[in-house]
Motif scaffolding. Structure first.
Motif, PDB file in Angstrom:
ATOM      1  N   SER A  92      43.146 -60.955 -13.365  1.00 48.44           N
ATOM      2  CA  SER A  92      44.119 -61.482 -14.331  1.00 48.44           C
ATOM      3  C   SER A  92      43.846 -62.943 -14.646  1.00 48.44           C
ATOM      4  CB  SER A  92      45.544 -61.319 -13.786  1.00 48.44           C
ATOM      5  OG  SER A  92      45.931 -59.954 -13.764  1.00 48.44           O
ATOM      6  N   ASP A 106      49.238 -58.325 -19.861  1.00 45.62           N
ATOM      7  CA  ASP A 106      48.436 -57.991 -18.689  1.00 45.62           C
ATOM      8  C   ASP A 106      49.334 -57.459 -17.575  1.00 45.62           C
ATOM      9  OD1 ASP A 106      46.432 -57.845 -16.738  1.00 45.62           O
ATOM     10  OD2 ASP A 106      46.753 -59.931 -16.151  1.00 45.62           O
ATOM     11  N   ARG A 112      37.642 -53.755 -18.617  1.00 46.75           N
ATOM     12  CA  ARG A 112      38.819 -54.313 -19.277  1.00 46.75           C
ATOM     13  C   ARG A 112      38.464 -55.625 -19.986  1.00 46.75           C
ATOM     14  NH1 ARG A 112      44.143 -56.771 -17.371  1.00 46.75           N
ATOM     15  NH2 ARG A 112      43.032 -57.409 -15.505  1.00 46.75           N
ATOM     16  N   SER A 127      48.013 -56.459 -14.627  1.00 44.85           N
ATOM     17  CA  SER A 127      47.222 -56.579 -13.391  1.00 44.85           C
ATOM     18  C   SER A 127      46.934 -55.202 -12.792  1.00 44.85           C
ATOM     19  CB  SER A 127      47.944 -57.465 -12.370  1.00 44.85           C
ATOM     20  OG  SER A 127      48.187 -58.755 -12.870  1.00 44.85           O
ATOM     21  N   ASN A 144      47.687 -54.263 -24.677  1.00 43.88           N
ATOM     22  CA  ASN A 144      47.734 -53.936 -23.256  1.00 43.88           C
ATOM     23  C   ASN A 144      46.585 -52.984 -22.956  1.00 43.88           C
ATOM     24  OD1 ASN A 144      49.211 -51.510 -21.322  1.00 43.88           O
ATOM     25  ND2 ASN A 144      49.008 -53.583 -20.501  1.00 43.88           N
TER      26      ASN A 144
END
Length: 322
Positions: free
Chosen positions: A26, A9, A300, A11, A291
């Protein structure tokens, strides 16, 4: 063996969202990743970037460990040239004391002069008792964090092998030398007393999925526009899929997008999972760190959920033949 999936992650900050929004997302993503069965969750370190909010991965790691119960959490990674090994050892010593067996200490060589990077890594290992001797750090944790070296080339692969530590390759940054680097790592591994025997390495792959190919394509174009701009010196938040669709691409942007597209996997969940399984098999790894970047945190989260749900329902062998 089923390919394990983990999360890397960064962010990401989307257009119209704040850095605070990205950090909050996150936390939400880590809790969801644990529920969905991802193996580990890493957070990255970037500075001065409009597109990434994670400037202090060790702090975010502490928050995520406190907000989750089982999943391994760590850094992907701390930029060791920016800090003294002593400070990094103390920080991760505290984390590993509070959350034994759940802490990954991923280290990168970017962020400053890296001439003494190997010596810094060796000193850090010695302080935490990872070199076969007793720890030299006062108050060292009974169970040290697991050390990972991160890289996008051969240098860190050889160093990780020589030190007998874990290694993760950033396929999403530089897919070309991935096979050579992971092979070099495995061939040079020297197990060290006091640390678990290292695995075959991990591949970090950028991927995005959606219910339909058209939606996945739109999300991928957003990532590629952001990445091509960044390559050309225009560091911005991630654009919306609509903005990417309406954008009039310059020749240079299109050229960079074509290059970066080689390191991005997108499609429906079955398509993405099949590609990740093939990449794992081709590179000789058992774990892929996924990712995913998207302008909207909901896109996401949905991408990770769709991938995890498909991976949990379909054996890797069947997916690989899809």
């Amino acid at each position: 063996m089923r390919t394990r999936l983990s999360v890397l992650d960064q962010s990401p900050v989307g257009d119209g969202f704040s850095h605070a929004d990205a950090l909050s997302s996150s936390v939400d993503l880590a809790r969801m990743a644990e529920e969905l069965g991802f193996a580990r969750f890493w957070v990255a370190e970037h500075h001065g970037s409009p597109g990434f909010a994670g400037t202090a991965p060790e702090i975010l790691t502490a928050v995520l460990l406190a907000r989750t119960e089982r999943i391994t959490v760590g850094t992907g990674g701390v930029l060791l040239p920016r800090y003294t090994p002593g400070k990094v050892a103390e920080v991760f010593g505290v984390l590993a004391s509070l959350y034994p067996g759940r802490v990954d200490m991923g280290l990168g060589r970017a962020g400053g002069p890296a001439e003494d990077y190997p010596e810094r890594v060796i000193l850090l290992r010695r302080m935490l008792g990872m070199d076969g001797g007793g720890p030299t750090l006062t108050g060292a944790p009974p169970v040290p964090p697991r050390m990972w070296l991160l890289g996008a080339g051969l240098g860190s692969a050889h160093l990780a092998g020589r030190l007998g530590t874990e290694f993760a390759f950033a396929h999403f940054l530089n897919p070309g030398p991935a096979m050579a680097a992971l092979s070099a790592y495995r061939e040079s591994v020297v197990p060290r007393g006091g640390s678990p025997a290292p695995g075959p390495g991990v591949l970090a792959v950028r991927a995005v999925t959606a219910e339909s190919e058209a939606e996945a394509e739109a999300l991928a174009q957003s990532v590629l526009l952001w990445r091509s701009r960044k390559d050309l010196g225009d560091d911005l938040p991630l654009p919306t899929p609509r903005a990417a669709r309406d954008h009039r691409w310059t020749a240079l942007e299109a050229e960079r997008a074509a290059v970066r597209g080689r390191g991005l996997v997108w499609g429906t969940p079955d398509q993405v999972h099949a590609r990740l399984v093939r990449l794992a098999e081709e590179h000789g790894v058992e774990e892929v760190m996924v990712n995913t970047l998207a302008c909207d945190p909901e896109d996401r989260m949905r991408s990770y959920r769709l991938l995890a749900e498909y991976a949990g329902a379909v054996p890797a062998q069947a997916a690989a033949g899809a």
